[in-house]
Design a protein around this motif. Sequence first.
Motif, PDB file in Angstrom:
ATOM      1  N   MET A   1     -91.058   1.918 -65.309  1.00  0.00           N
ATOM      2  CA  MET A   1     -92.102   1.347 -66.139  1.00  0.00           C
ATOM      3  C   MET A   1     -93.000   0.452 -65.302  1.00  0.00           C
ATOM      4  O   MET A   1     -94.215   0.472 -65.473  1.00  0.00           O
ATOM      5  CB  MET A   1     -91.465   0.566 -67.290  1.00  0.00           C
ATOM      6  N   ASN A   2     -92.352  -0.312 -64.375  1.00  0.00           N
ATOM      7  CA  ASN A   2     -93.157  -1.181 -63.519  1.00  0.00           C
ATOM      8  C   ASN A   2     -94.087  -0.356 -62.653  1.00  0.00           C
ATOM      9  O   ASN A   2     -95.246  -0.728 -62.446  1.00  0.00           O
ATOM     10  CB  ASN A   2     -92.250  -2.051 -62.654  1.00  0.00           C
ATOM     11  N   ASN A   3     -93.556   0.756 -62.088  1.00  0.00           N
ATOM     12  CA  ASN A   3     -94.403   1.618 -61.265  1.00  0.00           C
ATOM     13  C   ASN A   3     -95.571   2.180 -62.092  1.00  0.00           C
ATOM     14  O   ASN A   3     -96.695   2.270 -61.617  1.00  0.00           O
ATOM     15  CB  ASN A   3     -93.598   2.767 -60.676  1.00  0.00           C
ATOM     16  N   HIS A   4     -95.274   2.578 -63.304  1.00  0.00           N
ATOM     17  CA  HIS A   4     -96.314   3.126 -64.172  1.00  0.00           C
ATOM     18  C   HIS A   4     -97.401   2.090 -64.436  1.00  0.00           C
ATOM     19  O   HIS A   4     -98.591   2.394 -64.384  1.00  0.00           O
ATOM     20  CB  HIS A   4     -95.700   3.618 -65.491  1.00  0.00           C
ATOM     21  N   CYS A   5     -96.977   0.864 -64.714  1.00  0.00           N
ATOM     22  CA  CYS A   5     -97.941  -0.190 -65.009  1.00  0.00           C
ATOM     23  C   CYS A   5     -98.770  -0.532 -63.768  1.00  0.00           C
ATOM     24  O   CYS A   5     -99.952  -0.851 -63.882  1.00  0.00           O
ATOM     25  CB  CYS A   5     -97.220  -1.436 -65.514  1.00  0.00           C
ATOM     26  N   LEU A   6     -98.143  -0.498 -62.579  1.00  0.00           N
ATOM     27  CA  LEU A   6     -98.861  -0.852 -61.370  1.00  0.00           C
ATOM     28  C   LEU A   6     -99.804   0.263 -60.921  1.00  0.00           C
ATOM     29  O   LEU A   6    -100.890   0.016 -60.427  1.00  0.00           O
ATOM     30  CB  LEU A   6     -97.883  -1.173 -60.238  1.00  0.00           C
ATOM     31  N   LEU A   7     -99.404   1.525 -61.068  1.00  0.00           N
ATOM     32  CA  LEU A   7    -100.179   2.638 -60.551  1.00  0.00           C
ATOM     33  C   LEU A   7    -101.135   3.229 -61.578  1.00  0.00           C
ATOM     34  O   LEU A   7    -102.127   3.861 -61.220  1.00  0.00           O
ATOM     35  CB  LEU A   7     -99.251   3.735 -60.032  1.00  0.00           C
ATOM     36  N   GLY A   8    -100.825   3.094 -62.860  1.00  0.00           N
ATOM     37  CA  GLY A   8    -101.622   3.737 -63.904  1.00  0.00           C
ATOM     38  C   GLY A   8    -102.974   3.084 -64.072  1.00  0.00           C
ATOM     39  O   GLY A   8    -103.194   1.924 -63.741  1.00  0.00           O
ATOM     40  N   ASN A   9    -103.892   3.868 -64.592  1.00  0.00           N
ATOM     41  CA  ASN A   9    -105.219   3.358 -64.874  1.00  0.00           C
ATOM     42  C   ASN A   9    -105.232   2.873 -66.318  1.00  0.00           C
ATOM     43  O   ASN A   9    -105.365   3.672 -67.247  1.00  0.00           O
ATOM     44  CB  ASN A   9    -106.249   4.471 -64.645  1.00  0.00           C
ATOM     45  N   HIS A  10    -105.091   1.614 -66.504  1.00  0.00           N
ATOM     46  CA  HIS A  10    -105.007   1.046 -67.856  1.00  0.00           C
ATOM     47  C   HIS A  10    -106.210   0.158 -68.092  1.00  0.00           C
ATOM     48  O   HIS A  10    -106.390  -0.833 -67.407  1.00  0.00           O
ATOM     49  CB  HIS A  10    -103.732   0.221 -68.035  1.00  0.00           C
ATOM     50  N   GLU A  11    -106.988   0.554 -69.045  1.00  0.00           N
ATOM     51  CA  GLU A  11    -108.128  -0.274 -69.421  1.00  0.00           C
ATOM     52  C   GLU A  11    -107.925  -0.696 -70.872  1.00  0.00           C
ATOM     53  O   GLU A  11    -107.667   0.116 -71.747  1.00  0.00           O
ATOM     54  CB  GLU A  11    -109.428   0.507 -69.289  1.00  0.00           C
ATOM     55  N   HIS A  12    -108.048  -1.945 -71.083  1.00  0.00           N
ATOM     56  CA  HIS A  12    -107.880  -2.485 -72.436  1.00  0.00           C
ATOM     57  C   HIS A  12    -109.253  -2.902 -72.936  1.00  0.00           C
ATOM     58  O   HIS A  12    -109.933  -3.696 -72.297  1.00  0.00           O
ATOM     59  CB  HIS A  12    -106.928  -3.680 -72.427  1.00  0.00           C
ATOM     60  N   GLN A  13    -109.639  -2.325 -74.052  1.00  0.00           N
ATOM     61  CA  GLN A  13    -110.931  -2.697 -74.623  1.00  0.00           C
ATOM     62  C   GLN A  13    -110.710  -3.789 -75.656  1.00  0.00           C
ATOM     63  O   GLN A  13    -109.897  -3.653 -76.564  1.00  0.00           O
ATOM     64  CB  GLN A  13    -111.574  -1.499 -75.304  1.00  0.00           C
TER      65      GLN A  13
END
Length: 164
Positions: A1-13
């Motif tokens: 999960m940490n890897n996903h959060c660090l590598l993923g493209n997460h944009e919060h509007q």
Amino acid sequence: MNNHCLLGNHEHQDHKGSTFNDIKLRWKESCFNLTEDTIKFRCETGLKQGSNEQIMGWALKKERKVVRFSDNVKSYLSNIFEEGERSGIKANPSTVVRNMRVARDENGNKRFTPKEYLELGQIASFFSRLAVMQRCKTPIADIDQDLDAVILALNKADAVEQLL
């Protein structure tokens, strides 16, 4: 999960505004979208200011229609009330409501039409009025005695006036 959060493209509007602001914006859009045809349609279908369709709300007063009891209903209820006074067993208005719907006259026909059926509150109110009238009723003998006393006082005043 940490890897996903660090590598993923997460944009919060961020929400552009509160729900209340969103509602206001939608209302503004719907008001600007009114066309002449919409207004004309509302007037033709009777959705005008003051029509029954627009009058809504829990605090609005409802129209009360005043209905007089027929003589048949009055006599029926009066007889039931008087019987209760004589016997000491008062009639229950809910029982009277049920009995009214099945009451028959001497010929075996229904005594009341559905328009003449009363509700529990109407019967209770009628019995209450009869009870108040009975309590306030002055016997005729007392009225006659009072009237005699007044006539005697007037005659006495006339006699004194003639002497003077």
